[in-house]
Design an enzyme around this catalytic site. Structure first.
Site, PDB file in Angstrom:
ATOM      1  N   ASP A 140       0.826  -1.202   0.000  1.00  0.00           N
ATOM      2  CA  ASP A 140       0.000   0.000   0.000  1.00  0.00           C
ATOM      3  C   ASP A 140       0.867   1.262   0.000  1.00  0.00           C
ATOM      4  OD1 ASP A 140      -2.387   1.421   0.039  1.00  0.00           O
ATOM      5  OD2 ASP A 140      -2.512   1.463   2.216  1.00  0.00           O
ATOM      6  N   LEU A 164     -11.010  -7.497  -1.492  1.00  0.00           N
ATOM      7  CA  LEU A 164     -10.696  -8.852  -1.915  1.00  0.00           C
ATOM      8  C   LEU A 164     -11.347  -9.853  -0.964  1.00  0.00           C
ATOM      9  CD1 LEU A 164      -8.882  -9.996  -4.254  1.00  0.00           C
ATOM     10  CD2 LEU A 164      -7.223 -10.555  -2.465  1.00  0.00           C
ATOM     11  N   ILE A 175      -2.913  -7.324   2.066  1.00  0.00           N
ATOM     12  CA  ILE A 175      -2.192  -7.872   0.926  1.00  0.00           C
ATOM     13  C   ILE A 175      -0.963  -7.015   0.643  1.00  0.00           C
ATOM     14  CG2 ILE A 175      -4.125  -9.048  -0.191  1.00  0.00           C
ATOM     15  CD1 ILE A 175      -4.514  -6.617  -1.967  1.00  0.00           C
ATOM     16  N   CYS A 194     -19.641 -13.893  -5.390  1.00  0.00           N
ATOM     17  CA  CYS A 194     -20.617 -13.030  -4.721  1.00  0.00           C
ATOM     18  C   CYS A 194     -22.040 -13.369  -5.157  1.00  0.00           C
ATOM     19  CB  CYS A 194     -20.328 -11.558  -5.025  1.00  0.00           C
ATOM     20  SG  CYS A 194     -18.895 -10.892  -4.150  1.00  0.00           S
ATOM     21  N   LYS A 229      -9.097  15.730   5.073  1.00  0.00           N
ATOM     22  CA  LYS A 229      -8.396  16.588   6.023  1.00  0.00           C
ATOM     23  C   LYS A 229      -9.246  17.771   6.476  1.00  0.00           C
ATOM     24  CE  LYS A 229      -4.934  13.925   5.148  1.00  0.00           C
ATOM     25  NZ  LYS A 229      -4.698  12.777   6.070  1.00  0.00           N
ATOM     26  N   CYS A 247     -14.313   2.100   8.887  1.00  0.00           N
ATOM     27  CA  CYS A 247     -15.635   1.478   8.971  1.00  0.00           C
ATOM     28  C   CYS A 247     -15.519   0.057   8.445  1.00  0.00           C
ATOM     29  CB  CYS A 247     -16.644   2.270   8.130  1.00  0.00           C
ATOM     30  SG  CYS A 247     -18.300   1.558   8.080  1.00  0.00           S
ATOM     31  N   ASP A 248     -16.203  -0.877   9.102  1.00  0.00           N
ATOM     32  CA  ASP A 248     -16.133  -2.287   8.705  1.00  0.00           C
ATOM     33  C   ASP A 248     -17.484  -2.863   8.295  1.00  0.00           C
ATOM     34  OD1 ASP A 248     -13.375  -2.515   9.253  1.00  0.00           O
ATOM     35  OD2 ASP A 248     -13.763  -2.902  11.379  1.00  0.00           O
ATOM     36  N   CYS A 250     -19.357  -3.131   5.660  1.00  0.00           N
ATOM     37  CA  CYS A 250     -19.504  -3.970   4.468  1.00  0.00           C
ATOM     38  C   CYS A 250     -18.822  -5.322   4.648  1.00  0.00           C
ATOM     39  CB  CYS A 250     -18.973  -3.255   3.223  1.00  0.00           C
ATOM     40  SG  CYS A 250     -17.212  -2.852   3.273  1.00  0.00           S
ATOM     41  N   CYS A 254     -20.868  -9.344   5.242  1.00  0.00           N
ATOM     42  CA  CYS A 254     -20.533 -10.277   4.160  1.00  0.00           C
ATOM     43  C   CYS A 254     -20.621 -11.734   4.633  1.00  0.00           C
ATOM     44  CB  CYS A 254     -19.137  -9.988   3.623  1.00  0.00           C
ATOM     45  SG  CYS A 254     -18.636 -11.117   2.297  1.00  0.00           S
TER      46      CYS A 254
END
Length: 381
Positions: A140, A164, A175, A194, A229, A247-248, A250, A254
């Protein structure tokens, strides 16, 4: 040029074994061709879905051209590292409006250095095997489309939330990549799984997933709390709830995450009780405390002012409390202009909730009074 006597098929298997020994949960190999993703990248940028993340556009289509980033690169070794902490406290924290919700990847130490160090070790091991190897690790940290590369390398498929996904690990993983200039055999991509599920699209608090596989970052809570910012747009503040860093949602919804693997990495376990800390407790950190408590954490990159900005919004979304109002007023006297704006918004929200409580109490008292009067009247009145 690398010796033609090298058995690249055997080397590829050895690389995967070395990767697992270094702690990576899966290793895959692919070529550097991402030409199929150039049009989608150009369209995403043209729609300004990257918002203020100007670094996303500064290198143009280089993100889809790894060989331009690392001239001579022929293959990408893509790695997966699971990060889900052993006691994530998802619902317990999200449902308690007085608690702070921090995206679970950020509860522990920053993954960038840890993964980069291991990728470098992997590169050195490969170099010991074939001395003329050139390699470059990425975590990243450069203009490169990491998820499409990981998808091509067989680590999983890109879900409708753009993250992913893996059948055996869900999406709770990091990753990274090692670009190399040797012709290793490539792994095959896995099929997309999906199906018709759109749970992640429906659950997003701010409707940031504008269509399957496409996220408008400007609407995403992770972007609003980390990348943005400036002031958080008014329309999104009530929707953020108690999410102060990332935020988690999504990922939480799953179905594939029922197969997520808990991380064995101690560095990814929660530090400073960030998985159960109260908003007020974190709001009262001065800058010195913030820097000390976030040392080695990805949270530190947003700085103290954004930290306070985010928590002020969460306090505004919390249930009315005299303690919250006092904390907001206390910080208001020393806050920067950016933080003051969000504190004033939060104070207004708290006053609205106080008024609603007062109205509700009065309505209950009036109803009780009416019932009392009615009980005192003659039955045939």
């Amino acid at each position: 040029m690398t010796s033609p006597t090298i058995n690249y098929l055997a080397l590829a298997e050895q690389i995967k074994s070395w990767g697992q020994s270094l702690g990576f949960n899966k290793v895959g190999i692919t070529n550097v061709n991402l030409s199929d993703h150039e049009d989608n990248l150009a369209k995403w940028l043209a729609n300004n879905y990257h918002g203020d993340m100007h670094y996303m556009e500064s290198h143009g289509l280089m993100r889809a051209r790894p060989a331009e980033l690392a001239p001579g690169a022929l293959r990408v070794i893509s790695v997966r590292l699971d990060y889900l902490p052993t006691d994530a406290k998802f619902a317990q924290t999200l449902q308690n409006k007085d608690k702070a919700y921090v995206s679970r990847y950020a509860l522990g130490r920053d993954y960038h250095k840890l993964m980069r160090k291991r990728l470098k070790k992997l590169g050195q091991q490969i170099q010991d095997y074939c001395a003329e190897l050139n390699y470059r690790p990425f975590v990243d940290s450069a203009p490169i489309l990491e998820r499409p590369l990981a998808e091509k390398a067989g680590l999983g498929w890109v879900g409708k939330h753009s993250l992913l996904l893996s059948k055996e690990a869900g999406s709770w993983f990091f990753i990274g990549e090692l670009l190399v200039d040797i012709p290793l055999p490539c792994d095959q991509p896995v099929s997309e799984n999906c199906g018709k599920c759109v749970a992640c699209i429906k659950i997003c608090p701010t409707n940031a997933i504008v269509e399957p596989y496409v996220v408008d970052a400007r609407r995403c809570i992770s972007y609003l709390t980390i990348e943005l910012k400036e002031a958080i747009p008014l329309e999104f503040r009530p929707l953020m709830g108690n999410r102060i860093y990332g935020c988690d949602d999504c990922q939480l919804i799953c179905p594939w995450n029922q197969y997520a693997q808990l991380s064995a990495e101690q560095d990814f376990q929660a530090r400073h009780k960030l998985d159960q800390a109260s908003l007020i407790e974190l709001f009262m950190w001065n800058e010195t405390e913030f820097l000390s408590n976030t040392e080695g954490s990805p949270i530190r990159r947003i700085g103290h002012q954004q930290w306070l900005r985010n928590i002020a919004v969460a306090l505004g979304n919390a249930d009315y409390s005299n303690t919250i109002v006092e904390a907001l007023n206390q910080q208001l006297t020393i806050a920067s202009d950016l933080v003051k704006e969000h504190i004033n918004w939060a104070l207004k929200q708290q006053m609205i909730k106080k008024s609603e409580i007062t109205i509700a109490v009065n309505e209950r008292l009036n109803a009780r009074l009416i019932r009392s009067v009615e009980k005192g009247l003659p039955r045939d009145a």
